[in-house]
Design a protein around this motif. Structure first.
Motif, PDB file in Angstrom:
ATOM      1  N   PHE A  12       0.821  -1.199   0.000  1.00 17.02           N
ATOM      2  CA  PHE A  12       0.000   0.000   0.000  1.00 17.02           C
ATOM      3  C   PHE A  12       0.865   1.262   0.000  1.00 17.02           C
ATOM      4  O   PHE A  12       1.890   1.327   0.689  1.00 17.02           O
ATOM      5  CB  PHE A  12      -0.902   0.039   1.240  1.00 17.02           C
ATOM      6  N   VAL A  52      -3.879   6.992   1.052  1.00 11.91           N
ATOM      7  CA  VAL A  52      -4.371   5.619   1.124  1.00 11.91           C
ATOM      8  C   VAL A  52      -4.443   5.201   2.602  1.00 11.91           C
ATOM      9  O   VAL A  52      -5.521   5.074   3.165  1.00 11.91           O
ATOM     10  CB  VAL A  52      -3.477   4.636   0.325  1.00 11.91           C
ATOM     11  N   VAL A  71      -1.434  -1.050  -4.281  1.00 11.35           N
ATOM     12  CA  VAL A  71      -2.533  -0.089  -4.188  1.00 11.35           C
ATOM     13  C   VAL A  71      -1.960   1.311  -4.010  1.00 11.35           C
ATOM     14  O   VAL A  71      -1.181   1.562  -3.072  1.00 11.35           O
ATOM     15  CB  VAL A  71      -3.459  -0.411  -2.996  1.00 11.35           C
ATOM     16  N   ASP A  87      -2.899   5.773  -4.998  1.00  7.01           N
ATOM     17  CA  ASP A  87      -3.849   6.734  -5.574  1.00  7.01           C
ATOM     18  C   ASP A  87      -3.337   7.337  -6.871  1.00  7.01           C
ATOM     19  O   ASP A  87      -4.086   8.006  -7.591  1.00  7.01           O
ATOM     20  CB  ASP A  87      -4.142   7.858  -4.570  1.00  7.01           C
ATOM     21  N   PHE A 137      -6.419   3.654  -6.079  1.00  3.38           N
ATOM     22  CA  PHE A 137      -7.216   3.987  -4.896  1.00  3.38           C
ATOM     23  C   PHE A 137      -8.030   5.242  -5.212  1.00  3.38           C
ATOM     24  O   PHE A 137      -7.604   6.366  -4.963  1.00  3.38           O
ATOM     25  CB  PHE A 137      -6.305   4.222  -3.693  1.00  3.38           C
ATOM     26  N   VAL A 141     -13.299   3.849  -2.461  1.00  6.47           N
ATOM     27  CA  VAL A 141     -12.929   2.896  -1.403  1.00  6.47           C
ATOM     28  C   VAL A 141     -13.680   1.586  -1.536  1.00  6.47           C
ATOM     29  O   VAL A 141     -13.101   0.503  -1.379  1.00  6.47           O
ATOM     30  CB  VAL A 141     -13.165   3.514  -0.005  1.00  6.47           C
ATOM     31  N   VAL A 174     -12.227  -0.441  -4.262  1.00  3.49           N
ATOM     32  CA  VAL A 174     -10.912  -0.955  -3.870  1.00  3.49           C
ATOM     33  C   VAL A 174     -11.064  -2.160  -2.946  1.00  3.49           C
ATOM     34  O   VAL A 174     -10.372  -3.178  -3.110  1.00  3.49           O
ATOM     35  CB  VAL A 174     -10.087   0.155  -3.192  1.00  3.49           C
TER      36      VAL A 174
END
Length: 479
Positions: free
Chosen positions: A12, A17, A165, A167, A185, A188, A191
């Motif tokens: 991530f 995020v 993941v 953005d 991202f 939500v 995702v």
């Protein structure tokens, strides 16, 4: 077709995020200018650890004609605004718990050393991360491929086992170019659904959805009203072979679509040949009941000799999908020859593609193709197969690759399997549509012809989707 591999590693991004922040500050620097500073090559050098914090502020001031101290205060305000994205982090914790130790979780961020120190002071579940990779420590930043390769080497993971993941779409593209699975991202809920897709088994998730809602798999309209009916319940039972999942009112002879009385239609709603055909084939009464009901059905035809929908001579309405279900009953009992005019009509509908925009009571072309395939499956009549199978195969191939919702895609796959067509592209479209709870959205199957109100059932769509997955999991059959 094999299903996508279950991924065992999640990586991530931190900013936007795991952590959220606000570009609105108490200084004179606008959010637009702040974002320009943060995306500048000067800031990128700072994130790589190649220039100091003071040097970054000085150069940013020169580049954007700002007081370096004003830049510093703006960054301090931005750091102060950092918050933990608690709801999403709880979801990650749930994924990890459900995986029972089989899911490794990392973070990977373009972040300077001072900003990372500030971020780690934010109260959140930092313990879920096996390791956090920062651009400052690595001397590299996203979307540089070398940063991704460095992380993969450090965690000893194959790219195909990793979900990344972020953005930033450019960063996601870079990860995908190395063989990782990438999720942007942005929304939500989407995702979360995508992460469930990559980390869970779709079949076990789908079965859990059905079992958790056993007896409550009701149909709904496109305006949200519940429709308590028998037909979808029968189809779910047939698709799953699990009687305990469904709730219907058993009729010894003639069946009604509704279970507790009609809604959105006339107060007196006649029983129909469609539901009756499916109901009899599933409940298997004795031969006398079969024969007496079928004899009665033969009395309900229109002026063209085509079987009608209702046990009501005042409603001589026809629908080719209803006709297919009636034909299926008759052919399964060796009496298909008694509905020759009805068969000729549905063959004409198939040949001339009259089904492409749905029918009077059914929403999609795939409904027609699916129930035509069910007619083939229910009969050993060689003449029927010789006439129907080649044409059906041709039409399914024509429909392959067309846009469709989960039910349409599933029906297309299942119809194709009956005539030896494996639609693997459809499965690739179907799998990501699985919702976070394991089911698929209802999709619209049938409708009230005079109002346009549509009706769907999540249980039905999920049952069909699971069957489509199972069908394409099996090896191809030699033709």
């Amino acid at each position: 077709m094999s299903l996508p591999p279950r991924c065992s590693v999640l990586i991530f991004d931190l900013g936007d995020v795991i952590l959220t922040w606000s570009p609105v500050t108490t200084t004179s620097i606008s959010p637009k200018v702040l974002k320009a500073i943060l995306s500048s090559t000067i800031w990128q050098q700072y994130e790589r650890g190649r220039i100091s914090e003071d040097e970054c502020y000085r150069l940013s001031g020169e580049r954007f004609r700002l007081d370096p101290e004003e830049v510093r205060r703006t960054i301090v305000d931005a750091r102060t605004s950092l918050r933990s994205n608690d709801g999403f982090i709880r979801f990650i914790c749930d994924l990890q718990a459900e995986a029972q130790g089989a899911l490794r979780i990392f973070a990977m961020s373009n972040i300077s050393a001072p900003d990372y120190v500030n971020a780690r002071a934010i109260p959140t579940e930092w313990g879920i991360f096996e390791r956090v990779f920062t651009s400052a420590a690595a001397g590299m930043r996203k979307p540089d491929l070398c940063f991704f390769e460095f992380v993969l080497d450090e965690i000893k993971a194959e790219p195909s086992s990793v979900v990344f993941v972020d953005d930033n779409r450019e960063n996601v593209l870079a990860a995908r170019s190395l063989g990782m699975h990438g999720i942007v991202f942005d929304d939500v809920q989407r995702v979360r659904q995508s992460l469930r897709f990559f980390t869970g088994d779709p079949v076990s998730r789908g079965l859990s959805f059905l079992e958790a809602r056993a007896g409550r798999l009701e149909s709904v309209t496109n305006s949200g009203q519940i429709v308590v009916e028998n037909f979808a319940q029968l189809l779910i039972w047939e698709a799953t072979n699990k009687r305990e999942l469904v709730n219907f009112v058993h009729h010894p002879r003639i069946w009604n679509f509704f279970r507790e009385g009609p809604i959105f239609t006339t107060d007196e709603y006649p029983s129909d040949l469609d539901t009756t055909s499916v109901g009899l084939m599933l409940t298997q009464p004795d031969d006398h009941v079969f024969d007496s009901v079928m004899d009665e059905m033969l009395q309900y035809t229109n002026e063209d000799g085509i079987a009608t929908t209702y046990f009501d001579s005042e409603r001589p309405r026809t629908d080719p999908i209803v006709a297919l279900n009636i034909l299926r009953l008759f052919y399964s009992r060796g009496r298909g020859h008694q509905l020759s005019r009805t068969l000729e009509w549905v063959l004409g509908v198939l040949e001339h593609r009259a089904y492409l925009e749905g029918t009077r009571y059914y929403e999609t072309a795939e409904c027609f193709l699916f129930f035509a395939s069910q007619l083939l499956r229910s009969s050993t009549d060689t003449r029927l197969h010789a006439r129907l199978a080649p044409l059906l195969r041709e039409r399914i191939l024509e429909q392959a690759g067309a846009a469709g919702d989960a039910l349409a895609l599933s029906m297309r796959v299942l119809a194709g399997m009956v005539v030896g067509v494996r639609l693997e592209r459809e499965l690739a479209e179907l799998l990501p549509l699985q919702c976070e709870d394991g089911g698929w959205d209802p999709s619209w199957m049938y409708k009230y012809s005079w109002t346009g109100m549509k009706i769907g059932n999540r249980g039905l769509t999920t049952a069909f989707a699971l069957n489509a997955i199972a069908a394409l999991r099996s090896p191809p059959q030699l033709q």
